[in-house]
Design an enzyme around this catalytic site. Sequence first.
Site, mmCIF file in Angstrom:
data_model
loop_
_atom_site.group_PDB
_atom_site.id
_atom_site.type_symbol
_atom_site.label_atom_id
_atom_site.label_comp_id
_atom_site.label_asym_id
_atom_site.label_seq_id
_atom_site.Cartn_x
_atom_site.Cartn_y
_atom_site.Cartn_z
ATOM 1 N N SER A 128 -42.529 -16.953 3.241
ATOM 2 C CA SER A 128 -41.673 -16.765 4.345
ATOM 3 C C SER A 128 -40.860 -15.765 4.789
ATOM 4 O O SER A 128 -40.720 -14.854 3.832
ATOM 5 C CB SER A 128 -40.496 -17.980 4.266
ATOM 6 O OG SER A 128 -39.672 -18.066 5.249
ATOM 7 N N LYS A 146 -43.002 -24.862 0.519
ATOM 8 C CA LYS A 146 -42.845 -23.842 1.780
ATOM 9 C C LYS A 146 -42.857 -24.862 3.092
ATOM 10 O O LYS A 146 -42.031 -24.734 3.991
ATOM 11 C CB LYS A 146 -44.193 -22.879 1.925
ATOM 12 C CG LYS A 146 -44.270 -22.451 3.393
ATOM 13 C CD LYS A 146 -42.860 -21.566 3.597
ATOM 14 C CE LYS A 146 -43.128 -20.498 4.641
ATOM 15 N NZ LYS A 146 -43.754 -20.770 6.102
ATOM 16 N N HIS A 149 -39.348 -26.237 3.312
ATOM 17 C CA HIS A 149 -38.521 -25.125 3.743
ATOM 18 C C HIS A 149 -38.638 -24.965 5.283
ATOM 19 O O HIS A 149 -37.463 -24.774 5.819
ATOM 20 C CB HIS A 149 -39.142 -23.558 3.093
ATOM 21 C CG HIS A 149 -38.646 -22.577 3.731
ATOM 22 N ND1 HIS A 149 -39.194 -22.177 5.175
ATOM 23 C CD2 HIS A 149 -37.467 -21.438 3.470
ATOM 24 C CE1 HIS A 149 -38.661 -21.053 5.344
ATOM 25 N NE2 HIS A 149 -37.883 -20.469 4.293
ATOM 26 N N ASN A 150 -39.773 -25.258 5.757
ATOM 27 C CA ASN A 150 -39.927 -25.087 7.082
ATOM 28 C C ASN A 150 -39.211 -26.189 8.035
ATOM 29 O O ASN A 150 -38.429 -26.159 9.095
ATOM 30 C CB ASN A 150 -41.475 -24.903 7.561
ATOM 31 C CG ASN A 150 -41.972 -23.684 7.639
ATOM 32 O OD1 ASN A 150 -41.428 -22.550 6.637
ATOM 33 N ND2 ASN A 150 -42.780 -23.195 8.235
ATOM 34 N N GLU A 174 -35.724 -25.389 7.968
ATOM 35 C CA GLU A 174 -35.450 -24.503 9.150
ATOM 36 C C GLU A 174 -35.465 -25.161 10.473
ATOM 37 O O GLU A 174 -34.739 -24.732 11.040
ATOM 38 C CB GLU A 174 -36.708 -23.408 8.913
ATOM 39 C CG GLU A 174 -36.884 -22.348 9.971
ATOM 40 C CD GLU A 174 -38.250 -21.636 9.876
ATOM 41 O OE1 GLU A 174 -38.583 -21.140 8.763
ATOM 42 O OE2 GLU A 174 -38.773 -21.495 10.747
HETATM 43 P P1 NBP Z 1 -53.143 -15.700 12.596
HETATM 44 O O1 NBP Z 1 -52.308 -17.102 12.169
HETATM 45 O O2 NBP Z 1 -52.797 -15.475 14.047
HETATM 46 O O3 NBP Z 1 -54.596 -15.598 11.975
HETATM 47 C C1 NBP Z 1 -55.312 -14.183 12.574
HETATM 48 C C2 NBP Z 1 -56.283 -13.962 11.333
HETATM 49 O O4 NBP Z 1 -57.039 -14.935 11.122
HETATM 50 C C3 NBP Z 1 -56.993 -12.758 11.996
HETATM 51 O O5 NBP Z 1 -57.012 -11.707 10.887
HETATM 52 C C4 NBP Z 1 -58.343 -13.348 12.202
HETATM 53 O O6 NBP Z 1 -59.440 -12.464 12.122
HETATM 54 C C5 NBP Z 1 -58.391 -14.296 11.342
HETATM 55 N N1 NBP Z 1 -59.455 -15.475 11.329
HETATM 56 C C6 NBP Z 1 -59.361 -16.396 12.098
HETATM 57 BR BR1 NBP Z 1 -58.192 -16.866 13.508
HETATM 58 N N2 NBP Z 1 -60.458 -17.163 12.112
HETATM 59 C C7 NBP Z 1 -61.058 -16.727 11.070
HETATM 60 C C8 NBP Z 1 -62.568 -17.185 10.379
HETATM 61 N N3 NBP Z 1 -63.265 -18.250 10.941
HETATM 62 N N4 NBP Z 1 -62.815 -16.173 9.353
HETATM 63 C C9 NBP Z 1 -62.239 -15.152 9.304
HETATM 64 N N5 NBP Z 1 -60.883 -14.840 9.453
HETATM 65 C C10 NBP Z 1 -60.727 -15.619 10.777
HETATM 66 O O7 NBP Z 1 -52.355 -14.608 11.673
HETATM 67 P P2 NBP Z 1 -50.798 -14.439 11.404
HETATM 68 O O8 NBP Z 1 -49.619 -14.800 12.347
HETATM 69 O O9 NBP Z 1 -50.737 -12.983 10.623
HETATM 70 O O10 NBP Z 1 -50.718 -15.363 10.155
HETATM 71 C C11 NBP Z 1 -51.303 -15.502 9.037
HETATM 72 C C12 NBP Z 1 -51.001 -16.592 8.061
HETATM 73 O O11 NBP Z 1 -49.558 -16.643 7.637
HETATM 74 C C13 NBP Z 1 -51.105 -18.077 8.963
HETATM 75 O O12 NBP Z 1 -51.742 -19.005 8.014
HETATM 76 C C14 NBP Z 1 -49.741 -18.427 9.340
HETATM 77 O O13 NBP Z 1 -49.624 -19.637 9.506
HETATM 78 C C15 NBP Z 1 -48.877 -17.679 7.885
HETATM 79 N N6 NBP Z 1 -47.597 -17.495 8.397
HETATM 80 C C16 NBP Z 1 -47.158 -16.753 9.567
HETATM 81 C C17 NBP Z 1 -46.030 -16.459 9.430
HETATM 82 C C18 NBP Z 1 -45.436 -15.791 10.881
HETATM 83 O O14 NBP Z 1 -44.391 -15.496 11.182
HETATM 84 N N7 NBP Z 1 -46.466 -15.400 11.691
HETATM 85 C C19 NBP Z 1 -45.055 -16.737 8.660
HETATM 86 C C20 NBP Z 1 -45.501 -17.139 7.659
HETATM 87 C C21 NBP Z 1 -46.854 -17.391 7.448
HETATM 88 P P3 NBP Z 1 -59.876 -11.742 13.590
HETATM 89 O O15 NBP Z 1 -58.980 -10.625 13.349
HETATM 90 O O16 NBP Z 1 -61.386 -11.333 13.263
HETATM 91 O O17 NBP Z 1 -59.707 -12.725 14.522
#
Ligand code: NBP
Length: 475
Positions: free
Chosen positions: A128, A182, A185-186, A189
């Site tokens: 988080s 987690k 936690h959400n 939130e």
């Molecule tokens: P996203 O959730 O938007 O995911 C994008 C990533 O997933 C890119 O690297 C993309 O690759 C890859 N991807 C996908 Br979509 N499909 C795929 C597949 N079939 N095979 C391989 N790679 C694949 O990214 P994020 O917002 O950075 O979040 C990442 C994780 O962290 C998520 O699970 C999210 O729930 C979690 N999270 C996010 C936050 C936040 O604030 N955003 C906070 C805490 C946790 P590509 O570049 O080739 O499309």
Amino acid sequence: TKAQIGVTGLAVMGSNIARNFAHKGYTVALHNRSIAKTDALIEQHGSEGSFIRTETVEEFIAALERPRRVLIMVKAGAATDAVIEELAAAMEPGDIIIDGGNALYTDTIRRERALAERGLHFVGAGISGGEEGALNGPSIMPGGPAESYKSLGPLLESISAHVDGEPCCTHIGPDGSGHFVKMVHNGIEYADMQLIGEAYDLMRKALDMPVADIANVFREWNSGDLDSYLVEITAEVLSQVDAETGKPLVDVIVDAAGQKGTGRWTVKSALDLGIPTTGIAEAVFARALSSATDQRKQAQGLESGTLSAAPTDTTTFVDDINKALYASKVVAYAQGFDQIAAGSAEYGWDVAPGDLATIWRGGCIIRAKFLNRIRDAYAENPELPSLLLAPYFRTALEDAVDSWRRVVATATTMGIPVPAFASSLSYYDALRSERLPAALTQGLRDFFGAHTYQRIDKPGTFHTLWSGDRTEVTA
Ligand code: NBP
């Protein structure tokens, strides 16, 4: 040289965590499905530390020292399964796969089992803190085998936030426990944000305060008991003026709240576990109601009635709202901790609630000064029946209760919706009630379904012959 850690999935979260590892002196192997994100990271931040650029999974795996540690930061769900499958095929027994995405804990349990059969360690880690936390220090909730934490713990702890010298990262328990906490936690939130929203709405509608003044109230609150990241950024958001219209930004944002699913998961799990996580549920439903835009439009003009007990003194009522917010927040946390205790018992995780309070003090979205109080409460009594009954919180709630009632009563007469304030007050009242109308519910259930009841004055299970002569029989 080989990398101590590999990160695959280099969108905003993954690339910031990879940089965070590099800033701490680790060599980080980088991988992403499409090479563009890997190259962008190298180009923009390659000089910040030691990175190894890789294109294929085979290259990525070969770049890692053993036992290999790979952190997956891709979109939760099917993408995670696809990536795990590719990695697992190339990895060897003893290697560790860490899923840092927002996975559903039951998926994590399933994945850990399947990978354990192949000799691989799987660690579901809740992370988080959003983008900024990922880069500068998130709160990390790793589950999985205790053994893998020995090798992984120091790395994760070094990139996590720190409060009073302590890392905001600790081993939560086996398999899905990290993602479960987690998730809750959400959920908390969600409740926190809904309560803040209700407090803001009351200042606006019951007190007619200008948005800029409300921003100042939150700023002030952030230096008291309510000191927290969400209260701090509430002041920021409310201070923002829209460049185009000159209005407060909050007045030009569409009032339909989105959700990605973790709040809904929390409530579903609470229903399954039978834990009344009412604050979180109200918050999830409030977002759903806000998004029912067509229904809301058609309901415009419904009469609010003739009662309207507007507050007479702004300063006093703002103070009442402050106390109602604090008390309702304590209820939301108490319920969340109850859910974690129930999940821990159901799955045999042995989660220590005091540890959670400790690692949520920094890095995460719900970080707040009052988590120190929660930590103290569990340190004093790890078997607390409810957080509400810890001496400190008990006194705080008893001090707040008159304010809490005035706020809910005022909102009700004025027709201002306060679902989270009202339901947390009802929860408080239900919990402290000596008798609940559940006795009548039992009578009704026995009447129409012969579901039986127990008596307060003797052991046994009873049934009244409702359709006969109405005598009581032992069931
Ligand atoms: P996203 O959730 O938007 O995911 C994008 C990533 O997933 C890119 O690297 C993309 O690759 C890859 N991807 C996908 Br979509 N499909 C795929 C597949 N079939 N095979 C391989 N790679 C694949 O990214 P994020 O917002 O950075 O979040 C990442 C994780 O962290 C998520 O699970 C999210 O729930 C979690 N999270 C996010 C936050 C936040 O604030 N955003 C906070 C805490 C946790 P590509 O570049 O080739 O499309």
